[in-house]
Scaffold this active site. Structure first.
Site, PDB file in Angstrom:
ATOM      1  N   TYR A  39       0.838  -1.204   0.000  1.00 47.64           N
ATOM      2  CA  TYR A  39       0.000   0.000   0.000  1.00 47.64           C
ATOM      3  C   TYR A  39       0.875   1.257   0.000  1.00 47.64           C
ATOM      4  O   TYR A  39       0.642   2.191  -0.779  1.00 47.64           O
ATOM      5  CB  TYR A  39      -0.929  -0.001   1.222  1.00 47.64           C
ATOM      6  CG  TYR A  39      -1.902   1.155   1.248  1.00 47.64           C
ATOM      7  CD1 TYR A  39      -3.188   1.017   0.731  1.00 47.64           C
ATOM      8  CD2 TYR A  39      -1.535   2.399   1.771  1.00 47.64           C
ATOM      9  CE1 TYR A  39      -4.078   2.079   0.745  1.00 47.64           C
ATOM     10  CE2 TYR A  39      -2.411   3.468   1.780  1.00 47.64           C
ATOM     11  CZ  TYR A  39      -3.684   3.302   1.268  1.00 47.64           C
ATOM     12  OH  TYR A  39      -4.565   4.358   1.267  1.00 47.64           O
ATOM     13  N   LYS A 126     -28.336   4.142  18.578  1.00 47.57           N
ATOM     14  CA  LYS A 126     -28.124   5.594  18.547  1.00 47.57           C
ATOM     15  C   LYS A 126     -26.690   5.862  19.003  1.00 47.57           C
ATOM     16  O   LYS A 126     -26.393   5.876  20.192  1.00 47.57           O
ATOM     17  CB  LYS A 126     -29.127   6.311  19.446  1.00 47.57           C
ATOM     18  CG  LYS A 126     -29.088   7.825  19.324  1.00 47.57           C
ATOM     19  CD  LYS A 126     -30.181   8.465  20.169  1.00 47.57           C
ATOM     20  CE  LYS A 126     -30.179   9.975  19.982  1.00 47.57           C
ATOM     21  NZ  LYS A 126     -28.915  10.602  20.396  1.00 47.57           N
TER      22      LYS A 126
END
EC number: 6.5.1.2
Length: 696
Positions: A39, A126
């Protein structure tokens, strides 16, 4: 090196695709597909290509996640679609009430004696973070903004680009012209712990909780700081153009919330895995109970569950209130409670001399925050709790924000523990404290008390009063502690050389402050009156009094000799009249007014104000005796503009809703005031209805 058979533009596009796919696999899918060394090598190759030819640099390039100079500030931007908050339910009864109302709205028959009709719902956690609005054009991220007031937010695109779980380009072959995604940015618990450990080593103050750390991080001016804190993101809402349909090789347009979550995941977003398709109200209750018990096992903070109607077409039918969708609700966990050992009682002295008792106790973790202090409000509350030395108290975070002492575990009280009583002398000036028979508050009545003086100065320079920019609490504290200021008037006698010697005061900030103080002398009379900080005289009453009495002299005469003139002003009663009489009759206050006049502060309405008041008085007053409360964001009027229109027609604008309120004017993202208005059955107007009322 770029292979000779591939042109730089093609190679750059290939590298972008490879690197973005690898990042998605690592950060979103948690399944690494590329070695770090590979990478890094490909990333450097792309970086070199872009450095040689800037035309190869695109918004979706992974090299653009971190870069650029720190911002000077954040611009306000309007959301394409309002980013509204949700209504809350705090128990199963409130949840059931919402469910029944929604069923009726959608035409389902409901009967208290029979099971509730089945509505397909989606349950989501939530997340206790910060809502973001992401805007994509032709599949590329072009803007990110905070919630703000629901209609407008702050544009923080550079910071959001650093969040690896937010795709810069969507995984769509034929993306729509625009697409909006909403979700929650947050800091995982382990990352939060690492951040605070690092801050501790540097001598910085630790963040109180992950939510606060996330909010502060998103508003950093330097994206590199944001990147270092490794924020994460869960997507949960999708908005598409009405006429858009998927083409070949792209996932079909979702028709319900459950499919929308899967669609978001398919195009590159991270979606919370702990969601559930819920068939009925019982399933909703079970989903909530599950996560109420297991939430502390999660690697991030959550403060409840969100329940949404699954069918998107039914969502559209249900629509919205002024501040929230009718088709969704947040079911909040009960406020956390925890025991702690009481260490001592202390007191804080406010601007009016009111003494607030504070309980100090051994620090405890509560709802994601370390808590060691809680207000006890007044002496009555202290007596009710019957606090003793060494007591084990129970502390709760009301609304998971404000700590409060809710009880004492008397069975754990040590033998021989002494009753704790509030001090009889002021902790700041050592003067005797006074408590009137009809008041719960205990007060320091020494006008020279440093705490009262600090509060008085802060009030005088506050935005609602004289609005003196650059004179903050720290500087006021220095001036009072050094004995350089004994009254409001002394602020205007400060010399530049003296101010420049204060901590964190350079020549530029000193010059700006001197200018601001001079400018404050010409502020309107009603702001000067409010700034004096007379007990019970707030912004609204100050404006009404200033309109009736155009100077401090005329007001003082009425207060001391004709109090019935004071109470004839709409909204002003005996309590305010008595407070004015006491204030103007005090010699120290008379001396203050005289000194302010000498320094060039008029303490009276100028010609423009008088002309304005005369013009208003000549108009037909249609709203005399009517009270209004403004909440939320109106489409085209600012709050001050709406208030001016109401007052020009004889109405009065208050800050809080009561049974005596005539109208509540509600805009987007209206808050608890709207809820209270509906509960008290107060008439609610939108902007258009307000303007019609004014025109009539």
């Amino acid at each position: 090196m770029t292979p000779t058979s591939i042109t730089p533009p093609k190679r750059a596009a290939e590298l972008r695709q490879l690197l973005n796919q690898a990042a998605h696999s690592y950060y979103v899918l948690d399944t690494p597909t590329m070695e770090d060394a590979v990478y890094d090598r490909l990333y450097r190759e792309l970086l070199n290509l872009e450095a040689k030819d800037s035309s190869l640099l695109t918004p979706d390039s992974p090299t653009q996640r971190i870069g650029g100079a720190p911002a000077q500030g954040f611009a306000s931007v309007q959301h394409r679609i309002p980013l509204l908050s949700l209504d809350n339910a705090f128990n199963v009864d409130e949840l059931t009430g919402w469910y029944v109302r929604l069923a009726k709205l959608l035409g389902h028959q409901t009967n208290p004696k029979t099971p509730q009709p089945d509505l397909s719902m989606v349950g989501e956690l939530k997340i206790d973070g910060n809502a973001l609005a992401l805007s994509y054009e032709h599949g590329v991220l072009i803007r990110a903004a905070t919630r703000g007031d629901g209609a407008n937010g702050e544009e923080i695109t550079a910071n959001v680009r650093t969040i690896a779980s937010i795709p810069l380009r969507l995984q769509l072959v034929h993306p729509p012209a625009w697409l909006e995604v909403r979700g929650e940015a947050f800091i995982p618990n382990s990352t939060f712990a690492d951040i605070n450990t690092a801050r501790g080593k540097r001598g910085d103050v630790a963040f109180a909780n992950p939510r606060n750390a996330c909010a502060g991080t998103l508003r950093q001016l330097d994206p590199k700081v944001v990147a270092s804190r490794q924020l994460d993101f869960f997507a949960y809402t999708l908005h598409l153009p009405d006429n858009w349909q998927a083409k070949a090789h792209d996932p079909a347009r979702p028709m319900n919330q459950w499919a929308a979550l899967q669609w978001l995941q398919a195009i590159g977003f991270k979606v919370n895995p702990n969601t559930a398709l819920l068939a009925d109200l019982t399933a909703v209750e079970n989903f909530f109970k599950l996560w109420d018990e297991d939430r502390h096992q999660l690697p991030y903070a959550t403060d409840g569950v969100v329940v949404k109607l699954n069918d998107l077409q039914l969502q559209e039918t249900a629509g919205f209130t002024q501040k929230a969708p009718r088709w969704a609700i947040a079911l909040k966990y009960a406020a956390e409670e925890a025991p702690s050992k009481l260490l001592r009682l202390t007191c804080q002295v406010g601007r009016t001399g009111a003494v607030t008792p504070v309980a100090e106790f051994e620090a405890i973790p509560l709802a994601g925050t370390s808590v060691s202090r809680a207000t006890l409000h007044n002496a009555n509350r202290v007596s009710e709790l019957d606090l003793h030395s060494g007591d084990t108290i129970v502390v709760r975070k009301a609304g998971e924000i404000i700590p409060e002492v809710i009880g004492v575990l008397r069975e754990l009280r040590p033998a021989g523990a002494q009753t704790l009583k509030l001090p009889h002398i002021c902790p700041e000036c050592r003067s005797d404290l006074v408590r009137e028979e009809d008041e719960a508050a205990t007060r320091c009545v020494n006008s020279s008390c440093p705490a009262i003086l600090r509060g008085t100065l802060r009030h005088w320079v506050s935005k609602g009063a004289l609005d003196v920019d650059g004179l903050g609490s720290k500087l006021i504290e220095q001036l009072v502690n050094r004995g350089l200021v004994q009254s409001i008037a002394d602020l205007y006698a400060l010399e530049a050389s003296l101010l420049a010697s204060m901590d964190r005061m350079g020549s530029k900030s000193t010059a700006n402050l001197i200018t601001a103080l001079q400018a404050s002398k010409s502020k309107p009379w009603h702001k000067q009156l409010y700034g004096l900080g007379i007990h019970h005289v707030g912004e609204v009453n100050a404006k009404a009094l200033a309109k009736k009495f155009p100077s401090a002299a005329t007001l003082a005469t009425a207060a001391c000799k004709a109090p019935e003139q004071i109470t004839s002003v709409f909204g002003v009663g005996n309590e305010i009249a008595q407070s004015l009489q006491q204030w103007f009759a005090t010699p120290a206050n008379q001396q203050l007014l005289a000194k302010l006049k000498q320094l060039g502060i008029s303490l009276e309405a100028n010609e423009d104000e008088l002309a304005h008041d005369t013009d208003q008085n000549q108009r037909t007053v249609s709203l005399e005796g009517q009270t209004f409360v403004l909440t939320g964001t109106l489409p085209t009027l600012s709050r001050s503009e709406a208030q001016a229109l109401i007052e020009a027609s004889g109405g009065k604008v208050n800050n809080s809703v009561s049974k005596n309120t005539s109208y509540v004017v509600a805009g987007v993202a209206a808050g608890s005031k709207l809820n209270k208005a509906e509960k008290l059955e107060v008439t609610v107007l939108n902007q258009e209805e307000l303007l019609k009322l004014l025109a009539s």
